[in-house]
Scaffold this active site. Structure first.
Site, PDB file in Angstrom:
ATOM      1  CB  CYS A 126     -52.252 -33.449 -66.189  1.00  0.00           C
ATOM      2  SG  CYS A 126     -52.054 -35.229 -65.913  1.00  0.00           S
TER       3      CYS A 126
ATOM      4  CB  CYS B 195     -54.498 -38.388 -64.491  1.00  0.00           C
ATOM      5  SG  CYS B 195     -52.790 -38.065 -64.010  1.00  0.00           S
ATOM      6  CB  SER B 196     -56.416 -34.157 -62.947  1.00  0.00           C
ATOM      7  OG  SER B 196     -56.519 -35.061 -61.868  1.00  0.00           O
ATOM      8  CB  CYS B 197     -50.249 -34.218 -62.717  1.00  0.00           C
ATOM      9  SG  CYS B 197     -50.125 -36.008 -62.733  1.00  0.00           S
TER      10      CYS B 197
END
Lengths: 102, 193
Positions: free
Chosen positions: B99, B102-104
């Site tokens: 991702c 962000c950090s999905c």
């Protein structure tokens, strides 16, 4: 599986050639953009429509968020970075209003 | 790696939670429940899903058709979770999930993302030089295998369905699950016997 009854029909079919809009917050003013910068202006190919989801660019400002069609779009990797191995690809979820026919 | 949160960040978080509470948008109980769901999730759920897909053709079909339903069938709590997409590795194509925005991460079935997944280094390098990243993980792919990086940017979370390695013929689903790691479900590694 995710399409809601009020979902708009997809404008692009699997296999369609598309170009990602070359759009930037610097030219528009404050906004939330959910399209990675590295594919803006790039040619890609629609892999498949993924269903319609509330537009995150409205959600970010707590505005009413109409559903927008989401697609998986495939890009050849080497042209993006001027490096890498031919045949390698990157696949990105992109909303319909970011895509133009190409 | 992400640094531990500062005192100032925690104080800000407390104020945010108090404001959400005061407006009636989120209750402490809802936050606690959500944390409990993520705490209960672990890569074991993803591993059992993959092992079953390798051994049960009907389940494989369900997994490819409706990831959320397939996760729920294996005990994951998917209420309120984003859609789950499954990326099937083949002899000619390997998937790697990142991702960049962000950090999905598919928390509902893999739990909290590891620090490296959220790191700036992984997020910027995986999409630009995936082969170098894989090499650093010790993941060797044949020259004719194409890499497909999947940048998780919107309303889906993505899990890799790795290939079943040779030498596992006749194994039970339970034994198969034991060789399927979190890293293989993200695509930085492949299952090994």
């Amino acid at each position: 599986m995710s399409a809601a009854p009020d979902s708009p029909a997809p404008r692009f079919a699997a296999g369609a050639q598309v170009r990602v809009k070359d759009d930037w917050p610097e030219t528009r003013g404050p906004c939330h953009i959910r399209t990675p910068y590295y594919v803006r202006g790039r040619l890609g190919r629609v892999v498949r429509p993924l269903g319609a989801f509330p537009n995150p660019e409205d959600l970010a400002f707590a505005r009413p968020a109409p559903r927008r069609q989401l697609y998986h779009v495939l890009f050849e990797q080497p042209p993006i970075w001027n490096e890498g191995k031919a045949g390698d690809t990157v696949m990105v979820e992109i909303f319909e209003h970011w895509l133009e026919e190409a | 790696m992400a640094a531990p949160p500062s005192g100032a960040s925690l104080a800000l978080l407390d104020k945010l939670v108090a404001a959400l509470n005061a407006k009636g948008l989120v209750s402490e109980a809802e936050i606690t429940e959500r944390q409990a769901i993520t705490d209960r999730a672990s890569p074991e759920i993803g591993a059992r899903m993959v092992a079953r897909a390798w051994t049960d053709p009907d389940y494989y079909a369900l997994l490819m058709r409706d990831g959320k339903a397939a996760a729920e069938a294996m005990g994951a709590s998917m209420a309120g979770a984003p859609e789950l997409g499954v990326l099937e590795n083949t002899p000619s194509q390997h998937h790697l999930v990142v991702c960049t925005l962000c950090s999905c991460y598919p928390r509902a079935l893999l739990g909290y993302p590891p620090g490296w997944y959220k790191s700036f280094a992984y997020r910027s390098r995986a999409v630009r030089e995936p082969r170098a990243v894989l090499a650093e993980w010790g993941t060797q792919l044949a020259d004719d295998v194409e890499i497909r990086v999947v940048d998780s940017t919107a309303d889906y979370r993505w899990m890799v369905l790795p290939m079943r390695p040779k030498g596992t013929e006749g194994w039970s689903a339970e034994k198969l699950a034991s060789i399927i790691t979190r890293d293989a479900l993200v695509g930085v590694a492949v299952p090994r016997v």
